[in-house]
Design an enzyme around this catalytic site. Structure first.
Site, mmCIF file in Angstrom:
data_model
loop_
_atom_site.group_PDB
_atom_site.id
_atom_site.type_symbol
_atom_site.label_atom_id
_atom_site.label_comp_id
_atom_site.label_asym_id
_atom_site.label_seq_id
_atom_site.Cartn_x
_atom_site.Cartn_y
_atom_site.Cartn_z
ATOM 1 N N ASN A 1 -24.131 8.758 20.367
ATOM 2 C CA ASN A 1 -25.353 9.447 20.818
ATOM 3 C C ASN A 1 -25.995 10.230 19.689
ATOM 4 O OD1 ASN A 1 -24.978 8.671 23.477
ATOM 5 N ND2 ASN A 1 -24.076 10.619 24.115
ATOM 6 N N ASP B 1 -13.373 16.420 22.837
ATOM 7 C CA ASP B 1 -13.293 15.195 22.028
ATOM 8 C C ASP B 1 -12.368 15.396 20.827
ATOM 9 O OD1 ASP B 1 -15.168 14.094 23.765
ATOM 10 O OD2 ASP B 1 -16.849 14.783 22.543
HETATM 11 O O1 RIB Z 1 -18.463 15.731 24.510
HETATM 12 C C1 RIB Z 1 -19.640 16.114 23.854
HETATM 13 C C2 RIB Z 1 -20.620 14.982 23.842
HETATM 14 O O2 RIB Z 1 -21.015 14.712 25.174
HETATM 15 C C3 RIB Z 1 -21.916 15.265 23.112
HETATM 16 O O3 RIB Z 1 -21.824 14.963 21.728
HETATM 17 C C4 RIB Z 1 -22.939 14.444 23.869
HETATM 18 O O4 RIB Z 1 -23.476 13.380 23.148
HETATM 19 C C5 RIB Z 1 -22.220 13.971 25.129
HETATM 20 O O5 RIB Z 1 -21.856 12.665 25.057
#
Ligand code: RIB
Length: 293
Positions: A10, A243
């Site tokens: 993204n 993440d």
């Molecule tokens: O987990 C964070 C991410 O969630 C962001 O970078 C955004 O793009 C969404 O996908």
């Protein structure tokens, strides 16, 4: 063993606001920054910065050069990323003064995966390889089925949780990494203990990592449970904290480190991420994390 992350990429539009906008309210932001993000790309970069070589598979649009560059700068293999006419996925992210965020996603190219592309990618992997998935792309169900048929280990971060996951055979997943909200949604339970008990009953062979925000995280699997507190820091922006945790936990796990060590490394790495702005730029390198351990 090869690692494949089949996931989203993204472009994040990040607005700094006093507070997250309420229904019916119009507010002004103090700042707009554009970062690379997406749960898939963030997790690939976290894995790579933790020292794990990997392939990222997914789709970008004509505007996706910065996403490819972000992969290349971090030594993420981009040979399985394809370009489609649809614009790249993006996210509108508000970050409040307290560092908490609110995200609106536009799937864009992330939703353009085809069954043929899924099969083409997975043909290049086999038994003992590992695939990591999130829930920001289409055809997750097919990827799970095809990966399992090839004997691959499957790690799933069911985020964001939605009915796209209903058609997936989660019994084929060997590692779940999720936050408490996703844990509640997947198990229909409402406390960490009952979520973990339900996961153990439904997926007895799977390892589970449940992150609990300020209350740390819990690992359950291989006959043990490990509770990991947070490393307290001043919160600047929580984007990509989960993440980072996922990427670091997985990288350490494939190295064969014990779960307690994987959890500690992941918690420390994600504490560094929340102390900085943005998604991919905030993810630390392994040397920085090890130096603080
Ligand atoms: O987990 C964070 C991410 O969630 C962001 O970078 C955004 O793009 C969404 O996908």
């Amino acid at each position: 063993m090869k690692i494949l992350n089949f996931g989203s990429l993204n472009i994040d539009f990040v607005y700094a606001v006093d507070h997250i906008v309420q229904p019916g309210e119009t507010i002004s932001s103090h700042d707009l920054k554009i970062f690379c993000g997406g749960k898939g790309l963030n997790q690939s970069i976290a894995l790579a910065r933790a020292g794990a070589p990997l392939y990222h598979a997914g789709m970008i649009g004509p505007d996706g050069d910065i996403l490819l560059d972000a992969c290349a700068e971090n030594s993420v293999d981009t040979s399985l990323i394809r370009r489609v006419p649809e614009r790249s996925g993006n996210a509108i992210i508000q970050v409040g003064a307290d560092g908490q965020n609110s995200i609106v996603l536009f799937g864009g190219a992330n939703r353009q995966n085809t069954p043929e592309f899924v099969d083409e990618v997975l043909r290049q992997f086999g038994a003992d390889d590992l695939v990591l998935l999130q829930n920001e792309i289409n055809h997750i169900d097919r990827i799970i089925d095809q990966a399992a048929a090839r004997g691959m280990r499957i790690a799933l971060n069911p985020a964001p949780f939605d009915n796209n996951l209903d058609g997936c055979d989660l019994g084929k997943v060997s590692l779940f990494i999720m936050n408490e909200v996703e844990g509640e949604q997947i198990s229909s339970e409402s406390t960490p203990d009952t979520i973990l008990a339900s996961m153990r009953e439904r997926y007895p062979n799977a390892e589970v990592v449940l992150t609990l925000g300020g209350d740390g995280a819990v690992y359950q699997g291989r006959g043990e449970t490990v509770a990991q507190p947070i490393f307290p820091v001043k919160v600047v922006d929580t984007t990509a904290a989960g993440d980072t945790f996922t990427g670091y936990f997985l990288a350490a796990s494939v190295e064969g480190l014990p779960p307690a060590h994987c959890m500690r490394l992941a918690a420390l790495a994600s504490s560094i991420t929340v102390s900085r702005q943005g998604a991919t730029p905030s993810i630390p390198r392994r040397t920085e994390v090890e130096a603080k351990l």
